[in-house]
Design a protein around this motif. Structure first.
Motif, PDB file in Angstrom:
ATOM      1  N   THR A 134       3.775 -10.370  -6.284  1.00 49.90           N
ATOM      2  CA  THR A 134       3.207 -10.336  -7.620  1.00 49.90           C
ATOM      3  C   THR A 134       1.777 -10.092  -7.150  1.00 49.90           C
ATOM      4  O   THR A 134       1.057  -9.419  -7.939  1.00 49.90           O
ATOM      5  N   ARG A 135       1.517 -11.176  -5.640  1.00 48.68           N
ATOM      6  CA  ARG A 135       0.485 -10.778  -5.659  1.00 48.68           C
ATOM      7  C   ARG A 135      -0.753 -11.310  -4.266  1.00 48.68           C
ATOM      8  O   ARG A 135       0.304 -12.060  -3.750  1.00 48.68           O
ATOM      9  N   HIS A 171      -3.911 -13.477  -2.693  1.00 45.82           N
ATOM     10  CA  HIS A 171      -5.703 -13.892  -3.194  1.00 45.82           C
ATOM     11  C   HIS A 171      -5.702 -14.965  -1.997  1.00 45.82           C
ATOM     12  O   HIS A 171      -5.401 -15.461  -1.677  1.00 45.82           O
ATOM     13  N   ASN A 188      -6.660  -4.026  -5.181  1.00 42.05           N
ATOM     14  CA  ASN A 188      -7.353  -4.817  -6.390  1.00 42.05           C
ATOM     15  C   ASN A 188      -9.645  -3.643  -6.477  1.00 42.05           C
ATOM     16  O   ASN A 188     -10.000  -4.101  -5.557  1.00 42.05           O
ATOM     17  N   CYS A 209       0.649  -3.514  -1.681  1.00 43.00           N
ATOM     18  CA  CYS A 209       0.489  -3.827  -2.513  1.00 43.00           C
ATOM     19  C   CYS A 209      -0.894  -3.128  -2.952  1.00 43.00           C
ATOM     20  O   CYS A 209      -1.576  -2.022  -2.297  1.00 43.00           O
ATOM     21  N   SER A 215      -5.237  -8.150  -3.897  1.00 40.53           N
ATOM     22  CA  SER A 215      -4.694  -7.223  -4.680  1.00 40.53           C
ATOM     23  C   SER A 215      -3.353  -8.041  -4.534  1.00 40.53           C
ATOM     24  O   SER A 215      -2.928  -8.804  -4.841  1.00 40.53           O
ATOM     25  N   SER A 216      -2.033  -6.652  -5.727  1.00 40.53           N
ATOM     26  CA  SER A 216      -0.956  -7.442  -6.639  1.00 40.53           C
ATOM     27  C   SER A 216       0.088  -5.996  -6.370  1.00 40.53           C
ATOM     28  O   SER A 216      -0.486  -4.791  -5.611  1.00 40.53           O
ATOM     29  N   ASN A 217       0.933  -6.238  -7.173  1.00 41.04           N
ATOM     30  CA  ASN A 217       1.898  -5.177  -7.506  1.00 41.04           C
ATOM     31  C   ASN A 217       2.496  -4.833  -5.847  1.00 41.04           C
ATOM     32  O   ASN A 217       2.519  -3.823  -5.433  1.00 41.04           O
TER      33      ASN A 217
END
Lengths: 95, 477
Positions: B119-120, B122, B71, B68, B100-102
């Protein structure tokens, strides 16, 4: 933004507040005024302004992973409207 | 019509921190009810949550391992709803700026590698536990506030088996990282599935059902299989699929509709004012990245390359980090370049012993040196394969080395022709019919005689030597 009775009913339900018809009408008009006032903000150009996530200019407030003092079950239950043994009790939530 | 399932998985993971996400209460499992609670996690007025540093670091670590983007800016939000297991009437979660994502996870399916998007991932807090009795529900808040990582996959999983592989792969990575116990029985890993079907080859998604209450990866696979079939039958009968949440009943092997709440959920997310925002600098990300060990897929590829393992053997060995380390030290200690024999022992006899004891390979208490020594005894034909398995069991139970056990139990294989002659003589005398059969050209009769010799020698005869000797004896007679 128009606030009708239906919207107030919906918001009241979300907050689990029971309102009388008269109160609904009163709150509809009050909320309408409040939102109208807030709506003044849309006159500003906020294209280059980041949304505010926190009002204080501080970041990264963290604590270490150190165990602290917990309450005893008896202490934790002291304010509970109802309890059984070490448990809080609530009206049954499933059938 | 042929349908294609579209599946997305949501995994909730307890992070293995000593304390809860926002307070100093212990996360220990199995404590007496409401003994690990404090004013913060009970949602008393005037208290303030403070984020656990290790929870944030673990979330970043997991995000990195799942490819990921971590972020640079992350924050928390309130998710508002009423339920008795949620004392604050909101859950602290993350809405628009997850840690975090992707990312993605690679799985092996039908001999190919498939990438499943993530996707994510969290951070949020867990809710309490409810126990339903006849007239009341009991509430235990010990679990309330434990740090959870929610990992959401893209709807890119197209079969129950792919879902199973995704979960197995995910658990393996997370356990390598040491960020969670991933124990479904204790609720430290939970999985919900969204599933819909669409005519094969079409793009638009069908109406989805959400599946809950699966208590193992196998249950996830079973529940998905059931649901896909149910939806296909619906569509074929010209019925419409209704968006609903269904509970899996493992005993009955079917799912039932959970009582749906009126209207769509409205969680009214808004930024959590009691927590600051977080700026994740690249220094911290680099530091955490450096702490990530070799992950299962890298190890798997290296095992194939360095030790010449088959795909099957490598996949099995890398699943659990400690076992993979043990296997590697066995393979290194084992001098032969061809590692097949030692690997067969690891994935065969040793794995059965571990399964029988419900533990991991490395928990059997066998030293790599001792296992290799045992395998060497077999290779030199000093003990039979069968006896070696007995020795292995003894090694586990007594913690003694193989040489000592072989000597004690007198298990050395008899390859000495002189010592075998007596048994062979007896076997031939007692089984005249078999002797005649063999002479009449029945090869099976020879194996029967070898079996008799094995029996008489209490399994210690070297079967190959015995077979040679009997054959020679009968052909010269």
């Amino acid at each position: 933004m128009a606030i009708d009775k239906k919207t107030v009913e919906y918001v009241a339900h979300l907050a689990r507040i029971e309102l009388q018809d008269k109160e609904l009408e009163k709150l509809s008009s009050q909320l309408h005024d409040i939102l109208g006032f807030i709506d003044k903000l849309s006159e500003l150009d906020t294209k280059d302004v980041l949304p505010t996530s926190h009002i204080l200019p501080i970041n990264n407030v963290l604590r270490n992973d150190q165990p602290g003092q917990s309450l005893t079950p008896a202490k934790a239950l002291e304010n509970a409207p109802s309890s059984e043994g070490n448990f809080f009790t609530v009206p049954k939530v499933i059938e | 019509m042929e349908f294609e399932p579209v599946i997305g998985l949501e995994v909730h993971l307890h992070l293995k921190t000593k304390t809860k996400a926002f307070c100093g209460c212990s996360t220990e499992f199995g404590g007496q009810p409401n003994s690990q609670v404090c004013p913060v996690c009970l949602g008393f007025p005037g208290t303030l949550p403070v984020l656990n540093k290790v929870a944030l670091e673990y979330a970043i670590k997991a995000g990195l391992a799942l490819n990921c983007t971590v972020n640079k800016f992350t924050k928390f939000d309130r998710k508002n709803y009423f339920y008795p297991d949620l004392p604050k009437d909101y859950q602290i979660s993350q809405y628009d700026f997850p840690v975090s994502s992707n990312g993605f996870l690679e799985i092996d399916i039908d001999g190919k590698i498939k990438r499943i998007g993530i996707t994510r991932a969290h951070l949020e807090e867990d809710a309490g536990k409810l126990i339903h009795k006849d007239s009341v529900s009991l509430v235990d808040f010990n679990r309330t506030g434990i740090a959870l990582l929610e990992i959401v996959s893209m709807p890119e999983i197209n079969s129950p088996q792919e879902a199973y592989e995704y979960l197995t792969g995910l658990k393996s990575i997370l356990k390598y990282l040491g960020v969670s116990d991933c124990d479904m029985e204790k609720g430290s890993l939970r999985c919900d599935a969204n599933v819909s079907i669409r005519p094969k080859g079409t793009i638009p998604l069908g109406v989805k059902a959400e599946l809950k209450n699966m208590n193992s990866f196998k249950a996830v696979r079973d529940a998905l299989e059931y649901e896909i079939e149910r939806q296909a039958k619906c569509l074929e009968a010209g019925e419409k699929i209704i968006q609903e949440t269904r509970l899996w009943d493992e005993k009955q092997g079917c799912s039932v509709v959970m009582r749906t709440k009126e209207g769509a959920q409205d969680y009214r997310y808004f930024p959590e004012p009691d927590l600051t925002t977080f700026i994740i600098d690249s220094g911290l990300i680099d530091e955490i990245r450096k702490s990530i060990p070799e992950l299962p897929r890298e190890k798997y590829q290296r095992f194939i390359k360095e030790y010449g393992l088959s795909i099957y053997d490598a996949k099995l060995l890398v699943l659990i980090r400690e076992d993979a380390d043990f296997a590697e030290s066995c393979m290194q200690t084992y001098a032969n370049n061809d590692k097949k024999l030692i690997v067969n022992w690891l994935n065969g006899a040793l794995l059965s012993e571990a399964n029988a004891r419900n533990c991991q390979l490395c928990q059997l208490g066998i030293k790599a040196q001792d296992l290799v020594e045992l395998v060497n005894f077999v290779e030199r034909q000093e003990i039979s394969n069968l006896s070696a398995k007995t020795v292995l069991t003894q090694m586990i139970e007594t913690k003694k080395g193989p040489a000592e056990i072989i000597k004690e139990k007198n298990l050395s294989q008899i390859s000495d022709t002189g010592a075998l002659d007596g048994f062979i003589e007896e076997a031939i005398k007692e089984n005249e019919k078999s002797v005649a059969d063999y002479k009449a050209g029945k090869e099976n009769a020879l194996m029967f005689l070898v079996g008799q010799v094995m029996k008489k020698s209490k399994g210690k005869a070297n079967p190959k030597t015995a077979q040679e000797l009997i054959k020679r004896r009968l052909e010269n007679a």
